[in-house]
Design an enzyme around this catalytic site. Sequence first.
Site, PDB file in Angstrom:
ATOM      1  N   SER A 146       9.367  -3.654  -5.564  1.00 28.50           N
ATOM      2  CA  SER A 146       8.469  -4.707  -5.125  1.00 28.50           C
ATOM      3  C   SER A 146       9.225  -6.037  -4.980  1.00 28.50           C
ATOM      4  CB  SER A 146       7.291  -4.780  -6.106  1.00 28.50           C
ATOM      5  OG  SER A 146       6.263  -5.557  -5.602  1.00 28.50           O
ATOM      6  N   ASP A 181       1.073   2.822   0.816  1.00 32.41           N
ATOM      7  CA  ASP A 181       1.302   1.551   0.128  1.00 32.41           C
ATOM      8  C   ASP A 181       0.656   0.400   0.906  1.00 32.41           C
ATOM      9  OD1 ASP A 181       2.386  -0.669  -1.201  1.00 32.41           O
ATOM     10  OD2 ASP A 181       4.271   0.378  -1.608  1.00 32.41           O
ATOM     11  N   HIS A 205       2.076   1.825  -3.942  1.00 34.71           N
ATOM     12  CA  HIS A 205       2.960   0.880  -4.641  1.00 34.71           C
ATOM     13  C   HIS A 205       3.275   1.264  -6.092  1.00 34.71           C
ATOM     14  CE1 HIS A 205       4.822  -2.946  -3.687  1.00 34.71           C
ATOM     15  NE2 HIS A 205       4.531  -3.400  -4.886  1.00 34.71           N
TER      16      HIS A 205
END
Length: 427
Positions: free
Chosen positions: A200, A370, A403
């Site tokens: 991330s 995601d 994610h």
Amino acid sequence: MANALTPIILVFLISVSAAGTRTKLYPVHGQHRTSESESYEDDGICSSMVEKQGYVCEERKVTTRDGYILSIQRIPVARPEEKARNKPPVLLQHGVLMDGITWLLLPPHQSLALLLADNGFDVWIANTRGTKYSRGHVSLAPTDAVKFPSLRIDISLVSLLVFQAYWNWSWDELVAYDLPATLQYVHDQTGQKLHYVGHSLGTLVALAALSKDQLLNMVRSAALLSPIAHVGQLTSPLARNAAENFIAETLYWLGIHEFVPRGEAVMNLLKDICKKPGVDCTNLLTSFTGENCCLSSSIVDVFLDHEPQSTSTKNMIHLAQMIRDGTITMYNYGDENENIRHYGKPYPPAYNMTTIPNDLPLFVSYGGQDALSDTKDVHLLLDSLKDHDGDKLVVQYRDDYAHADYVMGENAKQAVYDPLIAFFRLQ
Ligand SMILES: *[C@@H]1O[C@H](CO)[C@@H](O)[C@H](O)[C@H]1NC(C)=O
Ligand SMILES: *[C@@H]1O[C@H](CO)[C@@H](O)[C@H](O)[C@H]1NC(C)=O
């Protein structure tokens, strides 16, 4: 699963939005240190998460050029009897609102930190400024605040309300200070170039630094999981709504201070967002991160015990600017004169992903579900890398991943980490 994670997701919702805390200062939990003398003390992540599993773990400290004292954990060997000689070092960099525990959430032999140690790597875990174990500074305390700090307007009118000097940073400073200090420290300690893994926001800080030709002399390869670079096409309805609808209004009553994810103000903001049309908060997890295929239910409690972590309101605004504008630039002061004062031009300078050196070994893994690292945005990033040397770029696409699967997926070892380790071995 979604229900169990709801409080967290409430909090994560804000992680890529411009979040506001209404002119109030929050109690600071966690530790605060102002000296470096405790460099090798043993507390925190090593004792709570690593040593219990029988691994060797050392607590280290590094001070950035702007004075932040960051904690780093090192797992030099998997077992005490093992020799620590010349193992390839790997630095693990977590994302926003998380800390180094990101890499230890899954059980032993499945979490990336311990799996890398099992596989003969010298593992180093970074913890960003402002998170629980990285709250020290040579002269500032996270709680110090001034009102009306100066006549100069720093971030529109906002800094006139509340200004905490410790929290005056966004991810630009993570690129400029935290990452170089951490890499340099590990490089000095090991005498070797490092492999890097980011998740991330941990991918963005590396991409941004590498795009400016920095740190290349210390990086051997980089693995980017759920990469965040362009976020203009982010599909998460919650994050997008927050970024687009709140930032403008928020600026007037937001200060430069700590963003406390479990704080009352964040919860209030969230309640407001959930009332907006088109935002479905009944399944927050899915509408925020996308539908994670494979979350390991056994680690939810571990997660709740340790996360989420604080960041700065300025960092949140910076991320919201990127979502809103679809650009990857330095923090925008929102005012030409202020931008000129900081950058010498009316607009903030861009980080240009096409300038990442073509021969740097990169492993990129992204997920079809995601909603934060959207496939369209990842394709923009990959497009910037189109001239990359063919044998230096490995791209993995997991259709079923979102994610959180990348750090909490029960099959993450087989799906992502084993291929990642195989990639490192070739570099
Ligand atoms: C906050 O940080 C910015 C960027 O480093 C700096 O230019 C500015 O002077 C700082 N503001 C204050 C009031 O210290
Ligand atoms: C990035 O750099 C490339 C060439 O180095 C240039 O063609 C492109 O316009 C730049 N993009 C941005 C956003 O500055």
